[in-house]
Design a protein around this motif. Sequence first.
Motif, PDB file in Angstrom:
ATOM      1  N   GLY A 347       0.829  -1.198   0.000  1.00 11.99           N
ATOM      2  CA  GLY A 347       0.000   0.000   0.000  1.00 11.99           C
ATOM      3  C   GLY A 347       0.864   1.248   0.000  1.00 11.99           C
ATOM      4  O   GLY A 347       0.604   2.212  -0.730  1.00 11.99           O
ATOM      5  N   SER A 511      -3.140  -0.713  -4.964  1.00 10.89           N
ATOM      6  CA  SER A 511      -2.651   0.428  -4.198  1.00 10.89           C
ATOM      7  C   SER A 511      -2.249   1.563  -5.122  1.00 10.89           C
ATOM      8  O   SER A 511      -2.491   2.729  -4.816  1.00 10.89           O
ATOM      9  CB  SER A 511      -1.441   0.025  -3.366  1.00 10.89           C
ATOM     10  OG  SER A 511      -1.711  -1.134  -2.653  1.00 10.89           O
ATOM     11  N   ALA A 543      -4.727  -2.022   2.432  1.00  6.77           N
ATOM     12  CA  ALA A 543      -3.817  -1.549   1.395  1.00  6.77           C
ATOM     13  C   ALA A 543      -4.317  -0.250   0.761  1.00  6.77           C
ATOM     14  O   ALA A 543      -3.541   0.684   0.570  1.00  6.77           O
ATOM     15  CB  ALA A 543      -3.645  -2.624   0.323  1.00  6.77           C
ATOM     16  N   THR A 544      -5.633  -0.166   0.474  1.00  5.17           N
ATOM     17  CA  THR A 544      -6.118   1.066  -0.159  1.00  5.17           C
ATOM     18  C   THR A 544      -6.052   2.250   0.797  1.00  5.17           C
ATOM     19  O   THR A 544      -5.710   3.358   0.384  1.00  5.17           O
ATOM     20  CB  THR A 544      -7.574   0.927  -0.650  1.00  5.17           C
ATOM     21  OG1 THR A 544      -8.338   0.279   0.335  1.00  5.17           O
ATOM     22  CG2 THR A 544      -7.648   0.146  -1.933  1.00  5.17           C
ATOM     23  N   SER A 547      -2.433   3.339   1.029  1.00  7.73           N
ATOM     24  CA  SER A 547      -2.049   4.003  -0.202  1.00  7.73           C
ATOM     25  C   SER A 547      -2.595   5.423  -0.250  1.00  7.73           C
ATOM     26  O   SER A 547      -1.888   6.369  -0.605  1.00  7.73           O
ATOM     27  CB  SER A 547      -2.577   3.182  -1.374  1.00  7.73           C
ATOM     28  OG  SER A 547      -2.719   3.960  -2.494  1.00  7.73           O
TER      29      SER A 547
END
Lengths: 748, 748
Positions: A347, A511, A543-544, A547
């Motif tokens: 991420g 990501s 992860a998103t 990111s």
Amino acid sequence: MQCCTQICRVSADWRPSNSPKLIDLLDDTVPGIGTYEDFNTIDWVREKSKDRDRHREITNKSKHSTVALLFSISDAFSGWLLMLLIGLMSGALAGGIDIAAHWMTDLKEGVCLNGFWFNHEHCCWASNETTFQERDKCPQWKTWAELMVGVSEGSVNVLNHFMYVSWALLFAFLAVILVRAFAPYACGSGIPEIKTILSGFIIRGYLGKWTLIIKTITLVLAVSSGLSLGKEGPLVHVACCCANILCHFFTKYRRNEAKRREVLSAASAVGVSVAFGAPIGGVLFSLEEVSYYFPLKTLWRSFFAALVAAFTLRSINPFGNSRLVLFYVEFHTPWHLLELIPFVLLGIFGGLWGAFFIHANIAWCRLRKNTRLGHYPVIEVLVVTLLTALLAFPIEYTRMSSSELISELFNDCGLLDSSKLCGYTSNSGSTSGSVNATAANGLGARLAGPGLYTAMWQLALALVFKMLITVATFGIKVTDLDVFLKAKQNIRAVLRIKPQNDKHFFFFLISTLGGVTRMTVSLVVIMFELTGGLEYIVPLMAATMTSKWVADALSRESIYEAHIRLNGYPFLEAKEEFRHKTLATDVMRPRQSDPPLSVLTQSGMSVEEVERLIADTTYSGFPVVISQQSQRLVGFVLRRDLVISLENARRHQEGVVSVSAVLFTECDPPASPSAPPAVKLHNILDLSPFTVTVHTPMEIVVDIFRKLGLRQCLVIQNGRLLGIITKKDILKHMAQMANRDPESILFN
Amino acid sequence: MQCCTQICRVSADWRPSNSPKLIDLLDDTVPGIGTYEDFNTIDWVREKSKDRDRHREITNKSKHSTVALLFSISDAFSGWLLMLLIGLMSGALAGGIDIAAHWMTDLKEGVCLNGFWFNHEHCCWASNETTFQERDKCPQWKTWAELMVGVSEGSVNVLNHFMYVSWALLFAFLAVILVRAFAPYACGSGIPEIKTILSGFIIRGYLGKWTLIIKTITLVLAVSSGLSLGKEGPLVHVACCCANILCHFFTKYRRNEAKRREVLSAASAVGVSVAFGAPIGGVLFSLEEVSYYFPLKTLWRSFFAALVAAFTLRSINPFGNSRLVLFYVEFHTPWHLLELIPFVLLGIFGGLWGAFFIHANIAWCRLRKNTRLGHYPVIEVLVVTLLTALLAFPIEYTRMSSSELISELFNDCGLLDSSKLCGYTSNSGSTSGSVNATAANGLGARLAGPGLYTAMWQLALALVFKMLITVATFGIKVTDLDVFLKAKQNIRAVLRIKPQNDKHFFFFLISTLGGVTRMTVSLVVIMFELTGGLEYIVPLMAATMTSKWVADALSRESIYEAHIRLNGYPFLEAKEEFRHKTLATDVMRPRQSDPPLSVLTQSGMSVEEVERLIADTTYSGFPVVISQQSQRLVGFVLRRDLVISLENARRHQEGVVSVSAVLFTECDPPASPSAPPAVKLHNILDLSPFTVTVHTPMEIVVDIFRKLGLRQCLVIQNGRLLGIITKKDILKHMAQMANRDPESILFN
């Protein structure tokens, strides 16, 4: 005189006739009143009032006759009908684009002897001579080298390469010429402009029929030419064009800019729905990323339209499988807690790459805008296409079109499969060193053959290549470019090879996409719908989010917002709060050194005086006050309405001369009988303009503008009118406070 | 005097000292200013201004010292930290509730000899004597009859029945007594109240620590007692309590009602996330159903908190499987186009049933409210419990707790399974008559044994029974009741039996839930996350949309909104547009026949006069004008602030007597030297009150109130103050226009 109006106003029966009936206005008076000029911002409050008036009128009429009742019912359902039509049209177009692009991509490599309209796959489907071992090789399909030289092996690959590049250049050239000749608005991703339009800006023709036709054709051409661009952004644009065109068949939406924007919000959900086959993701994309005004009603309608579109696309079935989910891939292995660490790290890398991507892309676009590079768009496109085609051909996975690559990678590896990616030796039982134990129940249980390693290496190269070429391509002046497919294609490319490694590739690419577009919830939902990977909800969310945090820490803007700012569109960003301690008095016009505000008085001005005021100024509206001395506010009148009404009076009303009085009051002031007849403009006067006091903090003013969608706001102090704040003033002020050039805001 | 203030205002340097610094107000002046009384509505604009001031101050300070910089950084991250804590605490509580309810439900049937703290399943896990054939029968687990009489077969079932009913009554009695004695707010589903609180209303103690403790305990008791209620609504309440309590540790959120509501919005997402194990569905539920103000920032934070909570719950693992998705059930068979017709029909039935459910439930609640029934809540609860327990015991599937039923129904039917639902004869190959060909690849391929038919019949009975009993239970005055589990449980109950029939049951129940709560997108997403049934996205969307349309056609309100209206909470519904053609002048106070508006003048009033005005009226605020003659508006002052400031001046400021002047101006008017010192109240004056003109249509006023979250709005005409509109006035007006009793709006 003032006394007269006072009496007139407070008398018990003034209201029914006095309240501005905008519907009457539209029906009875001069055409053009109540509309907007190009590159202007709409007034949401006024538009919504207009719609409510219209609705009320229909409801009232429906009580008296059956025909009117039927009309009222059809009016109530017209919104849903429109959604149905948009869904059908967009779904059909998306299906058509997919099929055409598939055919033309294959055309770059060869042609079918049975009929040039068959693509490679269909050509060989029809063939009887195809063996299972070599499914995609049949005598009917000839590469260009085979057709021209007659030999299929050896050095003729150079000829194939040449033909591949030539076709790519031809497609790209056609695309860029079509865009330049017929529909300059068809260029670019479209999402920044659609965001701006949804926020209330008017760009005539941006969603017109020519744009739709050219965009559809050039999308096929550009995808076929092999440029690193996706169908997603453009499909949103195409869906919005469909919506805009279909709106013309419904009075309710044709006449009302605010209602039409509600439809466009739903259409952008449709675009993503058909691009990814992800209806819910589309609705969330519209909500999170694109829309400005998204009431719950629009949510439900978007939901319905996205459903219809996905269903239509499924019926056309361009991918040849009966699932709605295009690429049903699941990670079947449960994830381990410790795996969160690499996912979060991915991420972080994705966020960093996303921020870098935006920065590099904007720098490139600025270079194009400011240097002589921008004068040669055709050459630029051809050079990028040439580079892409030259470099892409040698590697199998960059040469393929996205849909080919997808079907190559996503079909389950059977024993009869010819793809190199299925080069597993079927010796199950022992696990190879690189495949660890947790993956043992998947494909990894089989030993990877040497062909697979080559394929993996080529895919990794393809990934890097695609990423770099996309920086240069996004925002290019040809046609419809997007970041989506880049990531999407690569996700596909790496997803099915090895359960363990592709998971990490997948997360990295998600990501990156998150870092570039700053989507969170919608991205996760789209990925669900794409892959069916419901198991991985927590790592995907982690992860998103990571990111997004990382990318936000580096710069606040998503790629779309960065492009909006680059182009100077008047977009009032809803995500970032205005945090400076300025007051309305600091922003309002006129400034202390300027001449006083140009106002009209409700009576006592002549036609000539009003016309001189219009000619001397460029303001888009004028406040009306009781008298110049008191500066007590009565209402607000728009320049466009005023010009049209005065012209109309000069032309059609008898006896109007330059010295005729202009009256904004309901009742006549006592005038001498010899005076020429007065021009009554009470019906174009907005009696409820928005006002704030000079002490109102700008943060509140910005909030009001955003939430209510205002065009302008009057500033008063103790009942006296002191100034005016427009949306442009606010945008300039915000740019100034952020130490940017306030003159970069181009439009009203 | 007026001249003085004019000069004072327009002089160049007035601003820095003149602008109202609310942060200073809070720090320097009298405590209590800037807070609200119970059962009042907050002013969103003011609260958000306060927060921005606070943020600005911290940012400014952070430039000067390292400590302040660190403080600023910690402040920026406190929001995310708070989300983390809420997620952890709610997840842990939900896990604890699940475990406790599981144990107590088993206690109704018997006890474990190894230790009374083991539930049935754990008791038999620990046993060595358990055979695979009779997994749930082990010598350590004794039913009450076995324990007391020593016999396990035959007529002692009556004794078991008696013990079952007794325990249920005891639990219900304990629950109702606890709620009445310690936390009356812990009763009910909680969602209507939370919706009202999120819209800006203040109910002190509703989200306090006592409510949290009692709600948690009684939730366990009520679920264990077998009442037809769910954990979902109550878990939202519990999560909101957690959020509210945790807010007290962060100054940013403790002091600011608007910021706290943002946190509560996220907490309601957390509640649904832990109830269903559906984090994304939770976020959408909060957005679509509960929240009033839901900016994108809150979306991301909700997303994060829901993620943490789901993850915590997964770590506690109350359901004994390692999946996050609680009940991973997929319909593996693709659906046929024609199947859409029955799905839509089921949507229609579901919508009809939903509308009927709301109607019946509201009628029941109104009966309870208006007749003597409402005076005996304890007896009512005990009667309902008695009925439920008496009727539920004989049927196996209503006797079970929801979680038992779930594990019973959702585990795959293995060969070693003792459950009656697994009574398929393993004779695959031939299909029975009731299972049609499309389902042949699922479970239906096996012949259903006779035990299965009994089970099916019992389940159908259970369904009808549950539905009827839930009408009486929802909104009961004990504890935490919800419609969710009802449907959820039944979905489970019918889901795994036969692929063909359960699909239709499933759709019917989803549609019912859609009809009752009027959720669309969030419902579909929750169902995805619950079942993993990604294949069925189009039919699910079709069924929920149909259900919503049908139910909306019958009545516009969801169950929550109906309860809000029943209880007379001041909730400004955002879903329905105000469509009547009234103007601000029709709604504003005073009416034409009333005495004129009570106003303060900015100078010239004595302390005594102001105090008399306060005593004579009950208004929550007063406009301040330049003079009674001109009625030119200067600002607005809140009653609470005024009372506190005057008291404070009387107590702490020297020489203040009844004839002292009260000044709202910045500079002193020329006063005789012998006059007593004036009370300066400029700092409590809101210089930027919201104003509309008398001609403003009410639809716009309602829109402004909704979108900006106003408490009141002043009405002016040509710079003269004419009246005031409060939120209550608007709600009364809306009730009147809808032909309802305007006096049903209870609070401010």
